[in-house]
Design an enzyme around this catalytic site. Structure first.
Site, PDB file in Angstrom:
ATOM      1  CG  ASN A  31     -17.080  11.770   0.284  1.00  0.00           C
ATOM      2  OD1 ASN A  31     -16.629  12.362   1.246  1.00  0.00           O
ATOM      3  ND2 ASN A  31     -16.317  11.203  -0.618  1.00  0.00           N
ATOM      4  CB  CYS A  59     -10.071  17.086   1.892  1.00  0.00           C
ATOM      5  SG  CYS A  59      -8.360  17.461   2.239  1.00  0.00           S
ATOM      6  NE  ARG A  77      -9.648   8.808   1.804  1.00  0.00           N
ATOM      7  CZ  ARG A  77      -9.852   9.940   1.155  1.00  0.00           C
ATOM      8  NH1 ARG A  77      -9.607  11.111   1.743  1.00  0.00           N
ATOM      9  NH2 ARG A  77     -10.335   9.931  -0.080  1.00  0.00           N
ATOM     10  CG  ASP A  78     -13.249  11.781   1.590  1.00  0.00           C
ATOM     11  OD1 ASP A  78     -12.906  12.734   2.302  1.00  0.00           O
ATOM     12  OD2 ASP A  78     -13.428  11.884   0.360  1.00  0.00           O
ATOM     13  CG  HIS A  86     -13.639  10.857  -4.511  1.00  0.00           C
ATOM     14  ND1 HIS A  86     -13.250   9.926  -3.571  1.00  0.00           N
ATOM     15  CD2 HIS A  86     -13.814  12.009  -3.815  1.00  0.00           C
ATOM     16  CE1 HIS A  86     -13.201  10.488  -2.379  1.00  0.00           C
ATOM     17  NE2 HIS A  86     -13.538  11.764  -2.498  1.00  0.00           N
TER      18      HIS A  86
END
Ligand code: COA
Ligand code: ZN
Length: 298
Positions: free
Chosen positions: A249, A240, A15-16, A207
């Site tokens: 991340n 994002c 996802r990220d 996160h």
């Protein structure tokens, strides 16, 4: 203070990590990546998000991907949603675990979701109980929880307000997101114990992004504060696209390496994870995650 002897890692790469990759990864390929991560011992994966496909075209295949991967035993799959429409799409697709993201700051939430924090919370108050009632596990993700590039420090009271709304609709686990990698170990130590005291029964995850190279140090500080669930992305992909300072991340393989060295169990086989990481890189390209400058003063 030493942390827990066993931690859980939630892989958010699909996802990220994928959301800011321009070249579309075919759905079957995404499913293979998820399978490889699961084979390495990853048990929880945020596989995609039900956001507007025009905003994030890479994740337009969330429902199709879920159909391909949902049967695997022992693998918990969650999807991110930004709003009520995303919620409806996720539920229609049969997704059982949903991360609802809300920005702690108005500027962050407006850039990301086109509404203020309070507007997001109003929707959650209105429909949240229905989600819990439908047998769906809900996670409340708070973006910019540890700092915002425009508004600066986020007061604890503001985080508590957002968490109270998530907790008012049911037993919602809370994910604290350092969406732009602005946190420091000291910021973590100044924030997490106060939140734990305010919500002693809550379940938490963290996160972390790694834009300034503090991702692993922040993870260590969070572990020492008692956090046991860590969200990370294979190969450190991520960021994002609507954050002013996007960046990767914390890398899952680095996190597993750190916990191995601390004698903390993650249930993940590092060798197989690194093989998966190399394979993911061969698919998405060798390009390292974006590294950008520090927003001065925040
Ligand atoms: N999925 C699909 N379509 C959606 C949608 C969703 N989650 N949310 C809204 N839409 C559709 C609406 O149905 C509407 O369609 P219509 O024009 O055919 O009637 C249209 O989009 C506009 O709806 P609106 O509620 O006004 O959306 P918006 O333009 O204010 O955008 C978001 C809001 C949340 C959809 C948009 O900000 C978004 O997708 N952001 C992505 C954020 C993100 O993924 N960030 C990275 C992860 S943190
Ligand atoms: Zn993120």
């Amino acid at each position: 203070m030493p942390g827990a002897k066993e931690v859980t890692i939630v892989e958010v790469g699909p996802r990220d990590g994928f959301q800011n990759l321009a070249a579309f990864i075919p759905t079957e390929r995404k499913a293979e990546i998820i399978e490889k991560l699961a084979e390495a011992g990853v048990k929880k994966i945020e596989f995609s998000s039900f956001v507007h496909p025009k905003w994030i075209p890479q994740l337009a295949d969330a429902a199709d991907l879920y159909r391909l991967i949902k049967g695997r035993p022992g693998l918990e799959l969650r999807a991110l949603i930004p709003n009520e429409k995303g919620l409806e799409r996720a539920i229609e697709s049969g997704v059982k675990e949903i991360t609802w993201v809300v920005g702690a700051t108005d500027s962050g939430n407006t850039a990301n979701l086109n509404m203020t924090t309070e507007q997001s919370l109003e929707i959650i108050r209105r429909v949240g109980k229905r989600v819990h009632g439908a047998g769906v596990k809900l996670y409340g993700a708070i973006a910019y929880a540890l700092g915002d590039p425009v508004e600066g420090d986020v007061p604890l009271a503001r985080l508590i307000h957002v968490i109270e709304v998530f907790r008012s609709i049911g037993d919602t686990a809370i994910s604290l997101a350092d969406s732009i990698g602005i946190a420091s170990p000291q910021k973590i130590r100044d924030t997490i114990p106060g939140l734990f005291r305010a919500f002693p029964d809550a379940r938490w995850s963290i996160h972390l992004h790694n834009i300034l190279g503090l991702g692993i140090a922040n993870a260590l500080a969070a572990w020492e504060c008692g956090v046991t669930v860590f969200e990370s992305s294979i190969a450190g992909l991520g960021g994002c696209p609507y954050a002013p300072y996007p960046g990767g991340n914390v890398a899952t393989e680095e996190l597993v390496y750190m916990f191995n060295k601390l004698g903390v169990s993650t249930g993940i086989d590092l060798d197989r994870l690194i093989a998966a990481r190399d394979w993911v890189r061969s698919i998405v390209g060798e390009k390292p995650p974006k590294q950008v400058g520090h927003p001065e003063g925040t």
